[in-house]
Design a protein around this motif. Structure first.
Motif, mmCIF file in Angstrom:
data_model
loop_
_atom_site.group_PDB
_atom_site.id
_atom_site.type_symbol
_atom_site.label_atom_id
_atom_site.label_comp_id
_atom_site.label_asym_id
_atom_site.label_seq_id
_atom_site.Cartn_x
_atom_site.Cartn_y
_atom_site.Cartn_z
ATOM 1 N N GLN A 81 31.978 91.933 74.374
ATOM 2 C CA GLN A 81 32.107 90.981 73.264
ATOM 3 C C GLN A 81 33.451 91.115 72.542
ATOM 4 O O GLN A 81 33.709 90.407 71.568
ATOM 5 C CB GLN A 81 30.929 91.140 72.293
ATOM 6 C CG GLN A 81 29.595 90.780 72.972
ATOM 7 C CD GLN A 81 28.363 91.036 72.114
ATOM 8 O OE1 GLN A 81 28.469 91.208 70.904
ATOM 9 N NE2 GLN A 81 27.198 91.074 72.741
ATOM 10 N N ARG A 203 18.293 94.428 77.324
ATOM 11 C CA ARG A 203 19.016 93.861 76.170
ATOM 12 C C ARG A 203 18.142 93.837 74.916
ATOM 13 O O ARG A 203 18.512 94.384 73.897
ATOM 14 C CB ARG A 203 19.497 92.452 76.490
ATOM 15 C CG ARG A 203 20.171 91.819 75.323
ATOM 16 C CD ARG A 203 20.840 90.512 75.610
ATOM 17 N NE ARG A 203 22.062 90.527 74.845
ATOM 18 C CZ ARG A 203 23.274 90.413 75.324
ATOM 19 N NH1 ARG A 203 23.462 90.207 76.591
ATOM 20 N NH2 ARG A 203 24.320 90.503 74.546
ATOM 21 N N GLU A 234 16.138 93.023 64.087
ATOM 22 C CA GLU A 234 17.476 92.808 63.527
ATOM 23 C C GLU A 234 17.477 91.626 62.561
ATOM 24 O O GLU A 234 18.215 91.631 61.572
ATOM 25 C CB GLU A 234 18.440 92.560 64.703
ATOM 26 C CG GLU A 234 19.850 92.153 64.325
ATOM 27 C CD GLU A 234 20.747 91.992 65.536
ATOM 28 O OE1 GLU A 234 20.238 92.154 66.675
ATOM 29 O OE2 GLU A 234 21.947 91.702 65.351
ATOM 30 N N ASP A 323 28.763 97.731 66.673
ATOM 31 C CA ASP A 323 28.100 96.537 67.217
ATOM 32 C C ASP A 323 29.024 95.339 67.401
ATOM 33 O O ASP A 323 28.629 94.197 67.167
ATOM 34 C CB ASP A 323 26.885 96.143 66.357
ATOM 35 C CG ASP A 323 25.999 95.119 67.066
ATOM 36 O OD1 ASP A 323 25.946 95.146 68.315
ATOM 37 O OD2 ASP A 323 25.384 94.278 66.380
HETATM 38 N N1 GUN Z 1 20.212 91.167 70.267
HETATM 39 C C1 GUN Z 1 20.209 90.908 71.599
HETATM 40 N N2 GUN Z 1 21.455 90.892 72.093
HETATM 41 C C2 GUN Z 1 22.277 91.153 71.057
HETATM 42 C C3 GUN Z 1 23.693 91.262 70.940
HETATM 43 O O1 GUN Z 1 24.461 91.130 71.892
HETATM 44 N N3 GUN Z 1 24.168 91.549 69.696
HETATM 45 C C4 GUN Z 1 23.354 91.711 68.612
HETATM 46 N N4 GUN Z 1 23.893 91.979 67.427
HETATM 47 N N5 GUN Z 1 22.033 91.597 68.701
HETATM 48 C C5 GUN Z 1 21.494 91.317 69.907
#
Ligand code: GUN
Ligand code: ZN
Length: 452
Positions: A81, A203, A234, A323
């Motif tokens: 990324q 992932r 998240e 991240d």
């Molecule tokens: N949740 C699943 N994939 C990702 C990612 O690439 N980045 C973030 N921040 N959360 C995720």
């Protein structure tokens, strides 16, 4: 050959969240750290160590405005990324579709992957990050690209091929079987080769079928010394969506726990919305959270409550993650700055002493690597960062009014960035020097200008 550096040193002998700063934080205003064959051989007050080093040992002195620390540990980051860091507008699920999945498709090209791996590791070292736990892409060649470059630099790095078999563009999908097979092949090739370690990498529950999570659990059981890295809780929409995808499970974390993914060496990114029963599971299983504050604020995900995670009766291991590319900075100082603000939003003021612990030994502990990295002591691997405590005119000015070492440390984490990193050592070798080129990782042209 023995080499040594001299200057003020900060390190930790234990966990200040458990035993308090007084008993765990070591500040030595004039210290020598000596290294040989990648390992620290001596550490202590310069006046003492000078006399025990072999005659003729070269000592590089960084002066009293420096601060020598163990290298920073980034517990959660996505190297693919790097080309799309700072992409505008969306929150997690939309952002993944709009920016992340398109760029990750480019990593089927090994040459492109290698070019990004070089930039990614150069930026990490320029920011004093000497170890990381890294997500690659679904393509095994992207893992090879990163490990090849990390091996050249001699870094202790964990990484893995992302496994995802649903809810993403077809070009990025593997299958339960191919994800297992390719990960297993990569483990055989890379895990334990030099300083490199493998991280089994589903992932997140949103992009793995039950069959893939099942195969991932099998792989983890077959390789318990590998890491397992993923994302959890998240973003509120994400948590609701996982609830719809897995109605048979008690909650988000229970999806992972059901497939045996909660375990020592499991690192879960974010964890903002983990419930109290889920925190208990994290504690009981020895799992760790990677706190990713720049990302959590950038995507509008929320403010992680660190104090809650480290509650004494059921302490959860916590490290810090940049991240990228949801995170907005490679700088661990910038990450500490945002971690402080996340704390403030939860009525918790993260002290500088605790913050630098998280960036070093705490991260190493989250990764079960604190016997090798994260602190300065004889026998530890010689990964070091040398900070310049007066790296900008404002910091230089503000430092005149600092009365204590902790105040000076706090000023660095609130005002400092990559310019504060003067030198980085990996395995006892100087791999980055802000003001001069080094053979392993030449600084970009702008770096020396920025630090003037
Ligand atoms: N949740 C699943 N994939 C990702 C990612 O690439 N980045 C973030 N921040 N959360 C995720
Ligand atoms: Zn992530």
């Amino acid at each position: 050959m023995l080499a040594a550096i001299r200057g003020p040193v900060l390190t930790y002998t234990g966990d200040p969240f458990e035993d308090g700063l007084e008993r765990t934080m070591v500040y030595e205003p004039d210290a020598i750290v000596a290294m040989d064959e990648g390992v620290i051989t001596h550490f202590g007050p310069a006046a003492q160590i000078k006399d025990v080093l072999p005659a003729g040992t070269e000592i590089r002195s960084y002066g009293s405005d420096a601060l020598i620390s163990a290298g920073f540990v980034d517990c959660h980051v996505h190297f693919p990324q790097t080309p799309m860091i700072a992409s505008y507008g969306d929150q997690l699920l939309e952002w993944l579709n709009a920016y992340t999945f398109p760029v990750e498709q480019k990593f089927s090209d090994k040459a492109f992957a290698s070019s990004v791996a070089k930039v990614f590791l150069r930026e990490s070292l320029r920011n004093g990050i000497t170890s990381a736990c890294v997500f690659c892409t679904v393509y095994p060649q992207s893992v090879d690209a990163l490990f090849e470059e990390a091996e050249r630099l001699g870094m202790r790095l964990a990484a893995g091929k992302v496994m995802m078999d649903c809810n993403a563009p077809g070009a990025l999908l593997d299958t339960a079987q191919s994800g297992y097979d390719e990960s297993k092949r990569l483990i055989g090739k890379w895990h334990g080769r030099g300083r490199l370690l493998y991280a089994i990498t589903p992932r997140f529950a949103g992009t793995s079928s039950r069959a893939q999570l099942e195969a991932t659990g099998t792989l983890c059981n077959e390789h318990p010394d590998c890491f397992m890295q993923t994302h959890v809780s998240e973003n509120k929409s994400e948590v609701a969506w996982i609830g719809e995808l897995f109605p048979e499970r008690k909650g988000y974390l229970d999806v992972y726990d059901h497939y045996s993914l909660c375990r020592p060496r499991a690192i879960f990114g974010h964890g903002i919305y983990l419930t109290e029963p889920e925190m208990q599971v994290m504690h009981r299983t020895g799992s760790a959270i990677a706190h990713c504050p720049t990302s959590n604020f950038f995507l509008g995900s929320g403010a992680f409550d660190l104090a809650r995670a480290v509650r004494a009766d059921r302490r959860v291991r916590v490290g810090l993650g940049t991240d990228l590319g949801a995170g907005t900075s490679f700088s661990m100082l910038a990450t500490l700055n945002e971690a402080y603000k996340a704390g403030q939003l939860n009525n918790y003021a993260l002290s500088a002493g605790h913050a630098y612990y998280l960036a070093t030994r705490g991260g190493a502990r989250a990764m079960y690597l604190d016997d090798r990295i994260g602190s300065i002591a004889p026998g530890m691997e010689a990964d070091l960062v040398v900070l310049d405590m007066k790296s900008t005119p404002l910091i230089d000015y503000r430092m005149q009014f600092a009365k204590t070492f902790e105040e000076a440390l706090f000023i660095q984490m609130m005002l400092g960035d990559d310019r504060a990193v003067q030198a980085t050592y990996v395995g006892g070798k100087l791999v980055y020097a802000r003001d001069t080129a080094t053979p392993l990782a030449p600084p970009p042209l702008s770096a020396s200008a920025a630090s003037a």
